[in-house]
Design a protein around this motif. Structure first.
Motif, PDB file in Angstrom:
ATOM      1  N   TYR A 197       0.841  -1.189   0.000  1.00 25.51           N
ATOM      2  CA  TYR A 197       0.000   0.000   0.000  1.00 25.51           C
ATOM      3  C   TYR A 197       0.881   1.247   0.000  1.00 25.51           C
ATOM      4  CZ  TYR A 197      -3.788  -3.168   1.374  1.00 25.51           C
ATOM      5  OH  TYR A 197      -4.715  -4.178   1.427  1.00 25.51           O
ATOM      6  N   TYR A 198       0.459   2.261  -0.785  1.00 26.89           N
ATOM      7  CA  TYR A 198       1.236   3.492  -0.941  1.00 26.89           C
ATOM      8  C   TYR A 198       0.321   4.706  -0.772  1.00 26.89           C
ATOM      9  CZ  TYR A 198       4.256   0.089  -3.206  1.00 26.89           C
ATOM     10  OH  TYR A 198       5.016  -1.025  -3.473  1.00 26.89           O
ATOM     11  N   PRO A 199       0.804   5.752  -0.113  1.00 23.12           N
ATOM     12  CA  PRO A 199      -0.004   6.982  -0.001  1.00 23.12           C
ATOM     13  C   PRO A 199      -0.320   7.537  -1.387  1.00 23.12           C
ATOM     14  CG  PRO A 199       1.867   7.028   1.516  1.00 23.12           C
ATOM     15  CD  PRO A 199       2.083   5.857   0.611  1.00 23.12           C
ATOM     16  N   LEU A 200      -1.564   7.892  -1.619  1.00 20.17           N
ATOM     17  CA  LEU A 200      -1.974   8.355  -2.942  1.00 20.17           C
ATOM     18  C   LEU A 200      -1.265   9.639  -3.348  1.00 20.17           C
ATOM     19  CD1 LEU A 200      -5.817   7.663  -2.727  1.00 20.17           C
ATOM     20  CD2 LEU A 200      -4.120   6.402  -4.074  1.00 20.17           C
ATOM     21  N   GLU A 201      -0.982  10.522  -2.399  1.00 15.62           N
ATOM     22  CA  GLU A 201      -0.344  11.786  -2.765  1.00 15.62           C
ATOM     23  C   GLU A 201       1.081  11.586  -3.272  1.00 15.62           C
ATOM     24  OE1 GLU A 201       0.282  11.315   1.735  1.00 15.62           O
ATOM     25  OE2 GLU A 201      -1.305  10.955   0.237  1.00 15.62           O
ATOM     26  N   ILE A 202       1.670  10.445  -2.992  1.00  9.22           N
ATOM     27  CA  ILE A 202       3.028  10.159  -3.462  1.00  9.22           C
ATOM     28  C   ILE A 202       3.014   9.514  -4.847  1.00  9.22           C
ATOM     29  CG2 ILE A 202       5.063   8.702  -3.062  1.00  9.22           C
ATOM     30  CD1 ILE A 202       4.754   9.139  -0.123  1.00  9.22           C
ATOM     31  N   VAL A 203       2.077   8.574  -5.058  1.00 15.24           N
ATOM     32  CA  VAL A 203       2.155   7.737  -6.266  1.00 15.24           C
ATOM     33  C   VAL A 203       1.170   8.133  -7.359  1.00 15.24           C
ATOM     34  CG1 VAL A 203       2.979   5.799  -4.892  1.00 15.24           C
ATOM     35  CG2 VAL A 203       0.514   6.045  -5.338  1.00 15.24           C
ATOM     36  N   ARG A 204       0.232   9.023  -7.076  1.00 13.12           N
ATOM     37  CA  ARG A 204      -0.764   9.384  -8.092  1.00 13.12           C
ATOM     38  C   ARG A 204      -0.075   9.927  -9.342  1.00 13.12           C
ATOM     39  NH1 ARG A 204      -3.959  12.166  -5.090  1.00 13.12           N
ATOM     40  NH2 ARG A 204      -5.636  10.629  -4.806  1.00 13.12           N
ATOM     41  N   GLY A 205      -0.465   9.379 -10.509  1.00 16.59           N
ATOM     42  CA  GLY A 205       0.100   9.814 -11.780  1.00 16.59           C
ATOM     43  C   GLY A 205       1.422   9.158 -12.128  1.00 16.59           C
ATOM     44  N   THR A 206       1.865   8.186 -11.340  1.00 15.26           N
ATOM     45  CA  THR A 206       3.138   7.498 -11.620  1.00 15.26           C
ATOM     46  C   THR A 206       2.872   6.084 -12.109  1.00 15.26           C
ATOM     47  OG1 THR A 206       3.463   6.481  -9.439  1.00 15.26           O
ATOM     48  CG2 THR A 206       4.113   8.800  -9.691  1.00 15.26           C
ATOM     49  N   ALA A 207       3.946   5.400 -12.497  1.00 12.00           N
ATOM     50  CA  ALA A 207       3.834   4.029 -13.005  1.00 12.00           C
ATOM     51  C   ALA A 207       3.350   3.057 -11.942  1.00 12.00           C
ATOM     52  CB  ALA A 207       5.181   3.573 -13.561  1.00 12.00           C
ATOM     53  N   ILE A 208       3.465   3.425 -10.667  1.00 14.80           N
ATOM     54  CA  ILE A 208       3.017   2.520  -9.602  1.00 14.80           C
ATOM     55  C   ILE A 208       1.511   2.271  -9.700  1.00 14.80           C
ATOM     56  CG2 ILE A 208       2.767   2.299  -7.083  1.00 14.80           C
ATOM     57  CD1 ILE A 208       5.394   3.679  -6.731  1.00 14.80           C
ATOM     58  N   THR A 209       0.758   3.215 -10.231  1.00 14.76           N
ATOM     59  CA  THR A 209      -0.692   3.064 -10.326  1.00 14.76           C
ATOM     60  C   THR A 209      -1.115   2.237 -11.537  1.00 14.76           C
ATOM     61  OG1 THR A 209      -0.942   5.090 -11.632  1.00 14.76           O
ATOM     62  CG2 THR A 209      -0.991   5.307  -9.224  1.00 14.76           C
ATOM     63  N   GLU A 210      -0.171   1.870 -12.385  1.00 21.61           N
ATOM     64  CA  GLU A 210      -0.496   1.125 -13.600  1.00 21.61           C
ATOM     65  C   GLU A 210      -0.359  -0.374 -13.362  1.00 21.61           C
ATOM     66  OE1 GLU A 210       2.049   2.612 -16.646  1.00 21.61           O
ATOM     67  OE2 GLU A 210       1.542   4.702 -16.250  1.00 21.61           O
ATOM     68  N   ARG A 211      -1.208  -1.136 -14.035  1.00 17.81           N
ATOM     69  CA  ARG A 211      -1.182  -2.595 -13.874  1.00 17.81           C
ATOM     70  C   ARG A 211      -0.092  -3.184 -14.771  1.00 17.81           C
ATOM     71  NH1 ARG A 211      -5.329  -6.505 -12.017  1.00 17.81           N
ATOM     72  NH2 ARG A 211      -4.558  -8.555 -12.607  1.00 17.81           N
ATOM     73  N   ARG A 212       1.107  -2.996 -14.347  1.00 16.38           N
ATOM     74  CA  ARG A 212       2.267  -3.570 -15.030  1.00 16.38           C
ATOM     75  C   ARG A 212       3.420  -3.649 -14.045  1.00 16.38           C
ATOM     76  NH1 ARG A 212       6.040   0.371 -16.661  1.00 16.38           N
ATOM     77  NH2 ARG A 212       5.293   2.544 -16.581  1.00 16.38           N
ATOM     78  N   LYS A 213       4.359  -4.511 -14.373  1.00 14.14           N
ATOM     79  CA  LYS A 213       5.520  -4.663 -13.510  1.00 14.14           C
ATOM     80  C   LYS A 213       6.422  -3.442 -13.652  1.00 14.14           C
ATOM     81  CE  LYS A 213       5.416  -9.710 -13.669  1.00 14.14           C
ATOM     82  NZ  LYS A 213       6.147 -10.958 -14.023  1.00 14.14           N
ATOM     83  N   ILE A 214       7.116  -3.126 -12.577  1.00 12.42           N
ATOM     84  CA  ILE A 214       7.984  -1.957 -12.541  1.00 12.42           C
ATOM     85  C   ILE A 214       9.435  -2.410 -12.529  1.00 12.42           C
ATOM     86  CG2 ILE A 214       8.631   0.077 -11.194  1.00 12.42           C
ATOM     87  CD1 ILE A 214       5.780   0.068 -10.096  1.00 12.42           C
ATOM     88  N   ALA A 252       3.620   0.459   3.019  1.00  9.64           N
ATOM     89  CA  ALA A 252       3.311  -0.536   4.043  1.00  9.64           C
ATOM     90  C   ALA A 252       2.898  -1.808   3.319  1.00  9.64           C
ATOM     91  CB  ALA A 252       2.198  -0.056   4.974  1.00  9.64           C
ATOM     92  N   THR A 253       3.608  -2.884   3.591  1.00 10.17           N
ATOM     93  CA  THR A 253       3.411  -4.121   2.851  1.00 10.17           C
ATOM     94  C   THR A 253       3.090  -5.273   3.789  1.00 10.17           C
ATOM     95  OG1 THR A 253       4.888  -3.448   1.053  1.00 10.17           O
ATOM     96  CG2 THR A 253       4.498  -5.800   1.306  1.00 10.17           C
ATOM     97  N   LEU A 254       2.063  -6.034   3.416  1.00 11.42           N
ATOM     98  CA  LEU A 254       1.733  -7.263   4.111  1.00 11.42           C
ATOM     99  C   LEU A 254       2.265  -8.430   3.288  1.00 11.42           C
ATOM    100  CD1 LEU A 254      -1.960  -6.562   5.188  1.00 11.42           C
ATOM    101  CD2 LEU A 254       0.073  -6.572   6.647  1.00 11.42           C
TER     102      LEU A 254
END
Length: 259
Positions: free
Chosen positions: A163-180, A240-242
């Motif tokens: 899980y990532y804070p939206l204000e950090i990752v919004r508009g980045t590749a993290i929000t896309e359904r693909r491997k980084i 934060a990762t489970l």
């Protein structure tokens, strides 16, 4: 009224075959019964545990179902090779170098196993309470969820929900359904949020239905659940990762230097 003594509360109420499997499982996981070693014969196990042949066979079937041992009727039962794996979280927590794959993949393959990841979900979601608290989210707050299944030698080994804070990752590749490339730690570092500190909270849990199915668990065995919170500069939580893995197949190794 009869008041039970202290030993009554401490009694092991599991079935005998479950208790036999538990003792043998512990010997396998501790290395007392090494990979390739033969288990004691049925006769020896019957004498050791004062059990019937049928009870011993039920115990061995549990261990076979857990893929800890192999064997067939009339042949010796042996411990499977490379079943228990030691995971060293510190070895793959740092961002990967430019053009390099995610560190979990390289570390796993360095140990002689084939590894790959299956991306299951990327979505905005309300995280569990402990994750929300770790990310300092407001009540009913949401975060960006990336959920994946880590595979080793074509077996599922870990269910990972990050899980990532939206204000950090919004508009980045993290929000896309693909491997980084290099994994999210590398991308977060390029966004100006390098990981500075990681804190793990590890617990043993009864698996949820989702975890049971995703990890193809064999029975009523616990899972290891790690909540990892990653902090960047100014102690800001950025991830934060489970992480959930089968408790009977894996152990975690942490190394601490003396002050």
């Amino acid at each position: 009224m009869t008041v039970p003594g202290p030993d009554a509360e401490a009694a092991d109420h599991r079935s005998l075959h479950a208790r036999i499997a538990a003792d043998l499982r512990d010997e396998i996981m501790s290395g007392e019964l090494a990979p390739g070693a033969s288990l004691p014969s049925t006769v020896q196990l019957k004498e050791r545990f004062d059990a019937s042949n049928a009870t011993v066979q039920k115990a061995l079937q549990l261990l076979k179902g857990e893929q800890l041992v192999i064997g067939r009727a009339g042949a010796a039962v042996t411990v499977r090779d490379h079943r228990q794996r030691t995971v060293r979280p510190a070895s793959y927590m740092a961002p990967a170098g430019s053009g390099e794959p995610y560190r979990w993949l390289t570390e796993t393959e360095r140990n002689g196993s084939r590894a790959h990841t299956a991306l299951l979900e990327v979505a905005e979601a309300e995280p569990p309470a402990d994750v929300a608290e770790a990310l300092r989210l407001p009540a009913s707050g949401t975060a960006l969820l990336r959920r994946q299944l880590l595979m080793m030698d074509d077996e599922p080994v870990e269910l990972v929900s990050s899980y990532y804070p939206l204000e950090i990752v919004r508009g980045t590749a993290i929000t896309e359904r693909r491997k980084i490339p290099g994994g999210t730690p590398t991308l977060l570092a390029t966004l100006g949020h390098p990981p500075r500190l990681s804190v793990d909270r590890v617990s043993a849990r009864v698996p949820t239905q989702d975890q049971y199915q995703a990890l193809r668990l064999p029975g009523d065995l616990p899972v290891l659940r790690t909540l990892r919170v990653v902090y960047s500069d100014d102690e800001r939580p950025i991830e934060a990762t489970l992480m959930v893995k089968a408790g009977h197949l894996y152990e975690l190794q942490y190394e601490f230097a003396a002050d």
